[in-house]
Design an enzyme around this catalytic site. Sequence first.
Site, mmCIF file in Angstrom:
data_model
loop_
_atom_site.group_PDB
_atom_site.id
_atom_site.type_symbol
_atom_site.label_atom_id
_atom_site.label_comp_id
_atom_site.label_asym_id
_atom_site.label_seq_id
_atom_site.Cartn_x
_atom_site.Cartn_y
_atom_site.Cartn_z
ATOM 1 N N SER A 192 0.856 -1.195 0.000
ATOM 2 C CA SER A 192 0.000 0.000 0.000
ATOM 3 C C SER A 192 0.885 1.235 0.000
ATOM 4 O O SER A 192 2.017 1.193 0.494
ATOM 5 C CB SER A 192 -0.852 -0.004 1.271
ATOM 6 N N TYR B 123 -0.761 -0.427 10.097
ATOM 7 C CA TYR B 123 -0.979 -0.843 8.710
ATOM 8 C C TYR B 123 0.243 -0.501 7.833
ATOM 9 O O TYR B 123 0.717 -1.337 7.064
ATOM 10 C CB TYR B 123 -2.232 -0.124 8.207
ATOM 11 N N LYS C 95 2.602 -3.107 5.902
ATOM 12 C CA LYS C 95 2.648 -3.095 4.432
ATOM 13 C C LYS C 95 4.064 -2.841 3.919
ATOM 14 O O LYS C 95 4.438 -3.328 2.849
ATOM 15 C CB LYS C 95 1.676 -2.045 3.885
HETATM 16 N N1 LIG Z 1 -8.661 -0.527 -1.424
HETATM 17 C C1 LIG Z 1 -7.515 0.112 -1.590
HETATM 18 O O1 LIG Z 1 -7.455 1.196 -2.201
HETATM 19 C C2 LIG Z 1 -6.253 -0.480 -1.066
HETATM 20 C C3 LIG Z 1 -5.099 0.309 -1.075
HETATM 21 C C4 LIG Z 1 -3.911 -0.245 -0.661
HETATM 22 C C5 LIG Z 1 -3.862 -1.567 -0.251
HETATM 23 N N2 LIG Z 1 -5.005 -2.307 -0.230
HETATM 24 C C6 LIG Z 1 -4.899 -3.705 0.212
HETATM 25 O O2 LIG Z 1 -5.616 -4.534 -0.671
HETATM 26 C C7 LIG Z 1 -6.083 -5.694 0.030
HETATM 27 C C8 LIG Z 1 -7.566 -5.863 -0.200
HETATM 28 O O3 LIG Z 1 -8.252 -4.809 0.431
HETATM 29 P P1 LIG Z 1 -9.712 -4.296 0.019
HETATM 30 O O4 LIG Z 1 -9.613 -2.837 -0.208
HETATM 31 O O5 LIG Z 1 -10.269 -5.154 -1.050
HETATM 32 O O6 LIG Z 1 -10.512 -4.479 1.404
HETATM 33 P P2 LIG Z 1 -11.542 -5.607 1.873
HETATM 34 O O7 LIG Z 1 -11.767 -5.372 3.308
HETATM 35 O O8 LIG Z 1 -12.719 -5.610 0.970
HETATM 36 O O9 LIG Z 1 -10.748 -6.960 1.612
HETATM 37 C C9 LIG Z 1 -9.948 -7.606 2.560
HETATM 38 C C10 LIG Z 1 -10.423 -9.029 2.700
HETATM 39 O O10 LIG Z 1 -9.544 -9.760 3.529
HETATM 40 C C11 LIG Z 1 -10.316 -10.616 4.351
HETATM 41 N N3 LIG Z 1 -9.582 -10.995 5.555
HETATM 42 C C12 LIG Z 1 -9.314 -10.225 6.646
HETATM 43 N N4 LIG Z 1 -8.630 -10.908 7.560
HETATM 44 C C13 LIG Z 1 -8.435 -12.143 7.044
HETATM 45 C C14 LIG Z 1 -7.761 -13.301 7.528
HETATM 46 N N5 LIG Z 1 -7.165 -13.302 8.731
HETATM 47 N N6 LIG Z 1 -7.729 -14.410 6.743
HETATM 48 C C15 LIG Z 1 -8.344 -14.397 5.532
HETATM 49 N N7 LIG Z 1 -9.008 -13.335 5.031
HETATM 50 C C16 LIG Z 1 -9.034 -12.216 5.784
HETATM 51 C C17 LIG Z 1 -11.555 -9.792 4.679
HETATM 52 O O11 LIG Z 1 -12.623 -10.586 5.132
HETATM 53 C C18 LIG Z 1 -11.806 -9.097 3.344
HETATM 54 O O12 LIG Z 1 -12.706 -9.817 2.524
HETATM 55 C C19 LIG Z 1 -5.709 -5.478 1.491
HETATM 56 O O13 LIG Z 1 -4.478 -6.127 1.765
HETATM 57 C C20 LIG Z 1 -5.506 -3.976 1.574
HETATM 58 O O14 LIG Z 1 -4.657 -3.607 2.634
HETATM 59 C C21 LIG Z 1 -6.202 -1.801 -0.619
#
Ligand SMILES: NC(=O)c1ccc[n+]([C@@H]2O[C@H](COP(=O)([O-])OP(=O)(O)OC[C@H]3O[C@@H](n4cnc5c(N)ncnc54)[C@H](O)[C@@H]3O)[C@@H](O)[C@H]2O)c1
Length: 307
Positions: free
Chosen positions: A152, A165, A169
């Site tokens: 991230s 976080y 990351k």
């Molecule tokens: N959305 C963004 O703009 C953004 C930016 C930077 C990084 N990210 C990263 O992308 C990834 C996906 O995030 P997202 O935005 O889709 O959010 P999200 O919350 O929709 O997805 C995260 C998923 O991980 C699952 N999860 C959490 N803990 C878990 C565990 N212990 N075991 C298995 N599954 C687990 C959750 O249930 C969820 O479905 C994450 O790692 C997040 O940090 C997202």
Amino acid sequence: MEDISLSGRVAVVTGAGGGLGRAYALELARRGAAVLVNDTGGTLDGTGHTSAAEAVVEEVVARGGRAVANGDTVSTPEGGEAVIAAAVDHFGRVDAVVNNAGILRDKSFGKLDWDDFHAVQDVHLRGAAYVSQPAFRVMREQGYGRFVFVSSNAGTFGSFGQASYGSAKAGVIGLAQVVAIEGERHGILSNVVCPLARTRMTESVLEADEALSPEHVAPLVAYLASEQCRETHQVISAGAGHFARVFTGLAAGWQADPTRVVTAEEVAEHMGRILDPAIHTIPLSAPEELEMLAPVVAARSAAGQAV
Ligand SMILES: NC(=O)c1ccc[n+]([C@@H]2O[C@H](COP(=O)([O-])OP(=O)(O)OC[C@H]3O[C@@H](n4cnc5c(N)ncnc54)[C@H](O)[C@@H]3O)[C@@H](O)[C@H]2O)c1
């Protein structure tokens, strides 16, 4: 350009019950992969359970793809082992792992609670390692594998209120780089994606706009997870149709006289040159940085002296 295909391949996507992970699972399945859809189905802070993974498996199957659901947590060594064992049990191998699972427990650094800090590290950083080590062993046997780690911009550049976080990351990038270096001789490639998309994780900071849908990140993940991928050791930012390398470079810097210890005043005087990024190199490993750092360090290092 050759078609990007995952036909005959097995992909594991953690946290694929919603958001970005769901989009990755659907795209990998559309391109022919059998997908293990892992998700505990909890809330954003990582508590609770739902059958989110099953719902995504139904979507994949409805579109003619192959997938199975898995609800193990990535946040323990046993959970990580179980995720990879489920993929091997169902599909016989593991070709690609997308370490996507994530939670958020944001607090400013001064108010940070250690339980939250550890929970966030457990899912993002330790979770990526717990899933990737058993997968690495399977891939090493196969002589083939692809890792896509998810970081991230909070990790690469920092973000207010995200000490847990952001540090997790940033750690993911360090892990991915070592996996890239150790995996190369076994046909294992390892890259990092820094996504940007509107999901439940970002809905309070990103506007509802089709350009910010997770589908815009999925093509990069599909390429990095495919046999056609030639890249390794890369970190790539992706969102709203923009794709760009993020890198750690070594500036040309200031070379002082190495035969005497410089003063703090001399360091302060040269800070402009030390920090100037105009001329820089991008080392691909720690030893490569040592070689570039200064001939004197490389010479000492080659002679086996500690640096
Ligand atoms: N959305 C963004 O703009 C953004 C930016 C930077 C990084 N990210 C990263 O992308 C990834 C996906 O995030 P997202 O935005 O889709 O959010 P999200 O919350 O929709 O997805 C995260 C998923 O991980 C699952 N999860 C959490 N803990 C878990 C565990 N212990 N075991 C298995 N599954 C687990 C959750 O249930 C969820 O479905 C994450 O790692 C997040 O940090 C997202």
